[in-house]
Motif scaffolding. Structure first.
Motif, PDB file in Angstrom:
ATOM      1  N   UNK A 231      59.197  44.093  50.744  1.00  0.00           N
ATOM      2  CA  UNK A 231      58.204  43.541  51.665  1.00  0.00           C
ATOM      3  C   UNK A 231      56.885  43.416  50.903  1.00  0.00           C
ATOM      4  N   UNK A 232      56.762  42.336  50.146  1.00  0.00           N
ATOM      5  CA  UNK A 232      55.605  42.142  49.286  1.00  0.00           C
ATOM      6  C   UNK A 232      54.573  41.227  49.947  1.00  0.00           C
ATOM      7  N   UNK A 233      53.362  41.348  49.479  1.00  0.00           N
ATOM      8  CA  UNK A 233      52.280  40.488  49.992  1.00  0.00           C
ATOM      9  C   UNK A 233      52.494  39.053  49.530  1.00  0.00           C
TER      10      UNK A 233
ATOM     11  N   UNK B  58      43.248  38.889  49.261  1.00  0.00           N
ATOM     12  CA  UNK B  58      42.339  39.577  50.170  1.00  0.00           C
ATOM     13  C   UNK B  58      42.305  41.086  49.884  1.00  0.00           C
ATOM     14  N   UNK B  59      43.469  41.671  49.570  1.00  0.00           N
ATOM     15  CA  UNK B  59      43.514  43.100  49.238  1.00  0.00           C
ATOM     16  C   UNK B  59      42.694  43.371  47.986  1.00  0.00           C
ATOM     17  N   UNK B  60      42.830  42.509  46.994  1.00  0.00           N
ATOM     18  CA  UNK B  60      42.063  42.689  45.759  1.00  0.00           C
ATOM     19  C   UNK B  60      40.565  42.558  46.012  1.00  0.00           C
TER      20      UNK B  60
ATOM     21  N   UNK C 221      48.367  26.017  48.118  1.00  0.00           N
ATOM     22  CA  UNK C 221      49.719  26.331  48.574  1.00  0.00           C
ATOM     23  C   UNK C 221      50.540  27.112  47.573  1.00  0.00           C
ATOM     24  N   UNK C 222      49.910  27.606  46.498  1.00  0.00           N
ATOM     25  CA  UNK C 222      50.659  28.403  45.516  1.00  0.00           C
ATOM     26  C   UNK C 222      51.003  29.750  46.136  1.00  0.00           C
ATOM     27  N   UNK C 223      52.257  30.060  46.211  1.00  0.00           N
ATOM     28  CA  UNK C 223      52.741  31.348  46.728  1.00  0.00           C
ATOM     29  C   UNK C 223      54.100  31.616  46.079  1.00  0.00           C
TER      30      UNK C 223
ATOM     31  N   UNK D 223      54.060  40.733  38.981  1.00  0.00           N
ATOM     32  CA  UNK D 223      53.261  39.508  38.915  1.00  0.00           C
ATOM     33  C   UNK D 223      52.700  39.132  40.287  1.00  0.00           C
ATOM     34  N   UNK D 224      51.506  38.571  40.276  1.00  0.00           N
ATOM     35  CA  UNK D 224      50.843  38.189  41.519  1.00  0.00           C
ATOM     36  C   UNK D 224      51.349  36.839  42.026  1.00  0.00           C
ATOM     37  N   UNK D 225      51.483  36.727  43.360  1.00  0.00           N
ATOM     38  CA  UNK D 225      52.056  35.497  43.927  1.00  0.00           C
ATOM     39  C   UNK D 225      51.125  34.294  43.859  1.00  0.00           C
ATOM     40  N   UNK D 226      49.803  34.488  43.608  1.00  0.00           N
ATOM     41  CA  UNK D 226      48.920  33.328  43.535  1.00  0.00           C
ATOM     42  C   UNK D 226      48.953  32.669  42.147  1.00  0.00           C
ATOM     43  N   UNK D 227      49.833  33.160  41.272  1.00  0.00           N
ATOM     44  CA  UNK D 227      50.062  32.512  39.983  1.00  0.00           C
ATOM     45  C   UNK D 227      51.345  31.697  40.061  1.00  0.00           C
ATOM     46  N   UNK D 228      51.374  30.614  39.325  1.00  0.00           N
ATOM     47  CA  UNK D 228      52.569  29.776  39.254  1.00  0.00           C
ATOM     48  C   UNK D 228      53.018  29.673  37.805  1.00  0.00           C
TER      49      UNK D 228
END
Length: 400
Positions: free
Chosen positions: A31-33, A40-42, A71-73, A164-169
């Motif tokens: 259950x990841x962000x 927002x957490x950062x 829309x990068x997720x 890895x962070x989801x806002x990276x592609x």
């Protein structure tokens, strides 16, 4: 003496088995962000607040926010995984007649891992000949060959993707897999792409490494030959001789090409060290023999005597050598002969061992009316692994 039922003359039995199954990675327990939640957490943790360079922190935050708004997720956990179907095959062909019997076994096992590119393949063949020219004589020989090949996934470890962070592609603005997943401004182009602020922040893209000509494999084969002769001298008396030979060969190759991102920080004169190759070869052989005599006799209805005596000999050899080299000009040159040099401050290394042993044994058993039993055993053995001043060891036991 128990024996197997003789096959009908000229009759051949064929047995084939197929076993199949699938492996499907289940990520529902994670259950990841998503991208917006992580950013927002950062922000609330103060990662984009600084008393010294707040302008740069604001720029970093706005770049990531722009990625989220675009829309990068990216769900990184699914990138190195796959659904696989594995299958195993076995075939047995047997037949013969009263005096000679044979059995041929073939097997194949394809086992792919859920990490892309990982697999283990096994194959083997075996032949057993059982020859009984007389009722009191049996000769049997069994030959077995086994091969195993494994390859690790070029996608690296699963934990890399979980971090890895989801806002990276993993892709740039042209749809190509980039080296750096942190966005930057392409020189001469105001469009935001990956590798943004490359000189300031760099985070390796594991998918970039996965497309390189990496070699991470192990190969292993084994040859086994066992010969046995049995002589049924008279009722209750059996003499057995055995001789076994086992040969094993193994090879391990680990090759990372020069354009692998693990070498990104090698610059200047060290750039010639980019690309590494680790090669490990192993050889093992075992030779063992055994001579055994068994005697059983019942007398006076209630008395039974069992005696067993014999000796054994054996030798085992093992050799391994390892080479570590560096400096490969191209990922296409994925053989250690193309290396520039051995890894700095290293040299070929290996190990060798030879062990030998010999021993003899005697055991006696007396039974009265299957109620009262007496047992005694004695064994003396010598081995090159024992101390030089005490090569022989004695072992005995007695029970009632």
């Amino acid at each position: 003496v128990g024996t197997t039922v003789a096959p009908k003359p000229g009759e051949m039995q064929i047995t084939y088995n197929l076993t199949g199954g699938g492996d499907f990675p289940d990520l529902t327990d994670y259950n990841l962000c998503n991208a917006a939640e992580m950013l927002e957490i950062e922000r609330r943790m103060g990662l984009y607040t600084s008393a010294i360079d707040q302008a740069l922190k604001d720029l970093d935050y706005n770049r990531r926010l722009q990625q989220v708004l675009r829309g990068v997720d990216t769900y990184w956990l699914s990138k190195p995984l796959r659904n696989v179907f594995n299958h195993k095959h076995s075939l047995n062909v047997s037949g013969g007649e009263e005096t000679i019997r044979y059995s041929l076994d073939l097997n194949y096992d394809s086992n792919k891992g859920v990490m892309k590119g990982s697999h283990r393949t096994r194959a083997g063949a075996g032949l057993t000949i059982d020859y009984r020219p007389k009722s009191w004589l049996q000769l049997m020989n069994s030959i077995t060959y086994n091969w195993t090949g494994t390859e690790d996934s070029p996608y690296g470890s699963f934990s890399e993707y979980a971090a890895l962070n989801p806002y990276y592609t993993p892709y740039d603005q042209y749809g190509n897999i980039s080296e750096n997943i942190v966005p930057h401004l392409d020189a001469g182009n105001s469009v935001m792409v990956n590798n943004w602020y490359q000189d300031i922040e760099f985070e390796a893209n594991p998918l970039y490494n996965a497309q390189l000509n990496t070699l991470l494999q192990d190969k292993y084969f084994e040859f086994i030959n066992n010969f046995e002769i049995q002589w049924f001298a008279f009722t209750g008396m059996k003499v057995t001789g055995r001789l076994g030979l086992t040969e094993k060969r193994s090879r391990e190759d680990d090759f990372y090409p020069s354009n692998h991102l693990k070498f990104r920080n090698l610059t200047g004169e060290d750039q010639y060290k980019k690309g590494t190759y680790r090669l490990v070869n192993g050889e093992q052989s075992n030779l063992d023999g055994k001579f055994d005599v068994q005697y059983t006799r019942e007398f006076a209805t209630r008395h039974t005597i069992y005696a067993n005596a014999g000796f054994n000999i054996g030798e085992s050899k093992y050799i391994t050598n390892e080479h570590n080299a560096e400096g490969f000009p191209s990922d296409k040159m994925n053989d250690i002969i193309f290396a520039r040099q051995y890894v700095e401050d290293s040299k070929p290394k290996g190990s060798e061992s030879t062990t030998r042993e010999i021993g003899y044994y005697l055991s006696l058993n007396y039974s009265f009316d299957n109620r009262l039993n007496f047992d005694g055993t004695f064994r003396q053995s010598a081995s090159s692994q024992y101390g030089a001043n005490s090569r022989w060891g004695e072992f005995w036991s007695f029970g009632a």
